[in-house]
Scaffold this active site. Structure first.
Site, PDB file in Angstrom:
ATOM      1  N   GLU A  41       4.988   5.003   3.356  1.00 21.46           N
ATOM      2  CA  GLU A  41       4.521   6.024   3.942  1.00 21.46           C
ATOM      3  C   GLU A  41       5.809   6.781   4.341  1.00 21.46           C
ATOM      4  OE1 GLU A  41       2.979   8.959   4.446  1.00 21.46           O
ATOM      5  OE2 GLU A  41       1.269   7.516   4.432  1.00 21.46           O
ATOM      6  N   ASP A  72      -3.061  12.081  -2.034  1.00 22.66           N
ATOM      7  CA  ASP A  72      -3.267  13.482  -2.073  1.00 22.66           C
ATOM      8  C   ASP A  72      -3.701  14.116  -3.251  1.00 22.66           C
ATOM      9  OD1 ASP A  72      -2.775  16.233  -1.760  1.00 22.66           O
ATOM     10  OD2 ASP A  72      -1.346  16.065  -0.356  1.00 22.66           O
ATOM     11  N   ASN A  90      10.018   7.362  -0.023  1.00 17.07           N
ATOM     12  CA  ASN A  90       9.302   7.950  -1.221  1.00 17.07           C
ATOM     13  C   ASN A  90       8.808   6.592  -1.931  1.00 17.07           C
ATOM     14  OD1 ASN A  90       9.513  10.476  -0.474  1.00 17.07           O
ATOM     15  ND2 ASN A  90      11.819  10.261  -1.495  1.00 17.07           N
ATOM     16  N   ASP A 120     -11.775  10.287  -4.113  1.00 15.01           N
ATOM     17  CA  ASP A 120     -13.019  10.894  -3.983  1.00 15.01           C
ATOM     18  C   ASP A 120     -13.154  12.020  -4.809  1.00 15.01           C
ATOM     19  OD1 ASP A 120     -11.107  12.062  -2.209  1.00 15.01           O
ATOM     20  OD2 ASP A 120     -12.891  12.862  -0.840  1.00 15.01           O
ATOM     21  N   LYS A 164      -5.665  22.038  -6.293  1.00 13.91           N
ATOM     22  CA  LYS A 164      -5.560  23.248  -7.002  1.00 13.91           C
ATOM     23  C   LYS A 164      -4.799  23.175  -8.337  1.00 13.91           C
ATOM     24  CE  LYS A 164      -5.248  26.288  -2.824  1.00 13.91           C
ATOM     25  NZ  LYS A 164      -4.556  27.193  -2.141  1.00 13.91           N
ATOM     26  N   GLU A 173       1.001  -1.079  -0.089  1.00 17.00           N
ATOM     27  CA  GLU A 173      -0.177  -0.036  -0.018  1.00 17.00           C
ATOM     28  C   GLU A 173       0.984   1.241  -0.064  1.00 17.00           C
ATOM     29  OE1 GLU A 173      -3.824   2.260   2.206  1.00 17.00           O
ATOM     30  OE2 GLU A 173      -2.665   0.823   3.358  1.00 17.00           O
TER      31      GLU A 173
END
Length: 225
Positions: A75, A125, A102, A161, A129, A50
Site C-alpha cells: 500500500e 481504484d 508502489n 464492482d 472517468k 495483496e
C-alpha cells in the site's frame, strides 16, 4: 493520520513494516534490492501478496484465519498501513508484513521471481472517468510484473464492482499467454465465483449498496518455458 495511527506507526512499524531501499520517489523500490521472504518471516511457507490493501481489513482477516500462510500487504497510503498494523496487533497476527511502496516496483524488484503463491487485487481504484482509465493498474504493462512474481501454478485473484473495469481486466488477462482462467471446474458463468477467502469489506458493501454487481476473476500462472 489520527493520533492512534501515529502511535501505531511509531510503535508497530518495526515489527510489521519491511524496510525498503528507495529509488528517486518516496514510495519507489531501488532495483536490485530484493528481499528473502523466508528471512522476513523466519520460515518457508506459502506467500500471499495483496496489492492495494487499503486499511487492511481483508488481509488481516485472512492472516488470522490462515496462520500457516504468510501475507504481505502492499500500500502507498501510510494511514491505511497504520490502521492495518493496529488491527493486526489487536488480533495477535504474526504472519503478516507490510510494505509502503508502489506495487509494480514491489513485483518487479522487491520480491524474488517465482516467490509468490497468490496475488490479490481487490477493488482497485477504478479511475472511472474515461480520461483517467489509462491510470488503472490492471493493464497490459501489469501482466509481466505479476507473472514474474508468481510461481508456476500461482493464482492472480481480482475483484471489482465496476463493470467496465471488470471487462478490461478480463480482456487484459485473456490476451496474456502466461495466464489461464482458473475458475472452478463446475462453474459455468462468465466470471469466477466469489472468492471464499475474501472477507466482506467497506468497499464491497459500498458497491453493493449502490446496486453494482461484484465481479471476481482468477487466473493461474502457466509454467515457465
Amino acid at each position: 493520520m489520527s493520533d492512534a495511527q501515529d502511535r501505531a506507526w511509531e510503535e508497530l512499524s518495526g515489527r510489521y513494516l519491511l524496510p525498503v531501499e528507495r529509488d528517486a520517489a518516496s514510495t519507489s523500490v531501488l532495483p536490485g534490492s530484493t528481499v528473502d521472504p523466508g528471512a522476513v518471516f523466519g520460515r518457508v511457507a506459502p506467500l500471499v501478496v495483496e496489492i492495494g490493501s487499503g486499511q487492511g481489513h481483508a488481509i488481516v482477516h485472512a492472516a488470522g484465519a490462515q496462520p500457516e500462510v504468510d501475507f504481505l500487504a502492499v500500500e502507498v497510503f501510510r494511514a491505511g498501513l497504520a490502521r492495518t498494523m493496529l488491527d493486526a496487533d489487536r488480533a495477535g497476527v504474526h504472519n503478516l508484513r507490510l510494505v509502503e511502496a508502489n506495487a509494480p516496483e514491489v513485483l518487479e524488484h522487491l520480491l524474488p521471481e517465482g516467490s509468490v503463491d497468490e496475488i490479490w487485487v481487490f477493488f482497485p481504484d477504478p479511475w472511472h472517468k474515461a480520461k483517467h482509465n489509462k491510470r488503472r493498474l490492471i493493464a497490459p504493462a501489469f501482466v509481466p510484473q505479476v507473472a514474474r512474481a508468481l510461481r508456476d501454478g500461482g493464482v492472480l485473484r481480482l475483484a471489482t464492482d465496476w463493470e467496465d473495469y471488470a471487462l478490461q481486466m478480463r480482456d487484459v488477462l485473456s490476451d496474456a499467454d502466461v495466464f489461464a482462467a482458473d475458475f472452478e471446474p463446475d462453474f459455468e458463468g462468465e466470471w469466477a465465483p466469489r472468492f471464499a477467502g475474501r472477507t466482506m469489506t467497506a468497499f464491497e458493501r459500498k458497491g453493493l449498496a449502490k446496486g453494482r454487481e461484484i465481479r471476481d476473476l482468477a487466473y493461474r500462472r502457466l509454467p515457465r518455458g
